[in-house]
Design a protein around this motif. Structure first.
Motif, PDB file in Angstrom:
ATOM      1  N   ALA A  34       0.835  -1.199   0.000  1.00 35.21           N
ATOM      2  CA  ALA A  34       0.000   0.000   0.000  1.00 35.21           C
ATOM      3  C   ALA A  34       0.872   1.252   0.000  1.00 35.21           C
ATOM      4  N   VAL A  37       2.305   1.689  -3.595  1.00 32.62           N
ATOM      5  CA  VAL A  37       1.281   2.189  -4.523  1.00 32.62           C
ATOM      6  C   VAL A  37       0.946   3.639  -4.204  1.00 32.62           C
ATOM      7  N   PHE A  38       0.761   3.939  -2.930  1.00 29.68           N
ATOM      8  CA  PHE A  38       0.443   5.305  -2.506  1.00 29.68           C
ATOM      9  C   PHE A  38       1.549   6.276  -2.916  1.00 29.68           C
ATOM     10  N   THR A  76      -5.450   3.871  -3.905  1.00 28.60           N
ATOM     11  CA  THR A  76      -4.622   2.883  -3.212  1.00 28.60           C
ATOM     12  C   THR A  76      -5.493   1.755  -2.686  1.00 28.60           C
TER      13      THR A  76
END
Length: 122
Positions: A34, A37-38, A76
């Motif tokens: 996460a 991706v964020f 996300t």
């Protein structure tokens, strides 16, 4: 880039710890994915969206960019299946927490890179 990734993992971990509606399913790997991706979304997509929403941001005194930040969390959530944010208000609070923790991290690292130490409290 590695520091940014670690900072995002810390920020998202703190957010998940503080809010019941933010869940990483107790998995460190989910938190790491996460954060990756964020970070990518914030690096590539967010500046483009801020540029596109600039006129609206001027009219709303910057409030539009709050929703751009919320969108990064939502994307996300959509991309990383095990990372979940449930409910609009959890998105709002998560965005506020991410902003606040990033502000603190930025101030700490900015002072460290300049060789300035934080003033001692009296």
């Amino acid at each position: 880039m590695l520091v940014s990734w670690a900072a995002n993992a810390v920020v998202l971990g703190i957010t998940a710890w503080l809010l019941n509606g933010v869940n990483v399913n107790g998995s460190a790997s989910t938190l790491i994915w996460a954060a990756l991706v964020f970070g990518i979304l914030n690096t590539i997509l967010k500046p483009l969206l801020k540029l596109l929403t600039l006129p609206f941001a001027v009219l709303t005194l910057g409030l539009a960019w709050f929703f751009v930040s919320m969108l990064m969390l939502w994307l996300t959530d959509m991309i990383v299946g095990a990372f979940n944010i449930s409910g609009f208000w959890n998105y709002v609070w998560a965005t506020i927490i991410v902003w606040a923790v990033n502000l603190v991290v930025d101030v700490v690292f900015r002072d460290r890179t300049r060789g300035v130490t934080a003033p001692a409290s009296t």
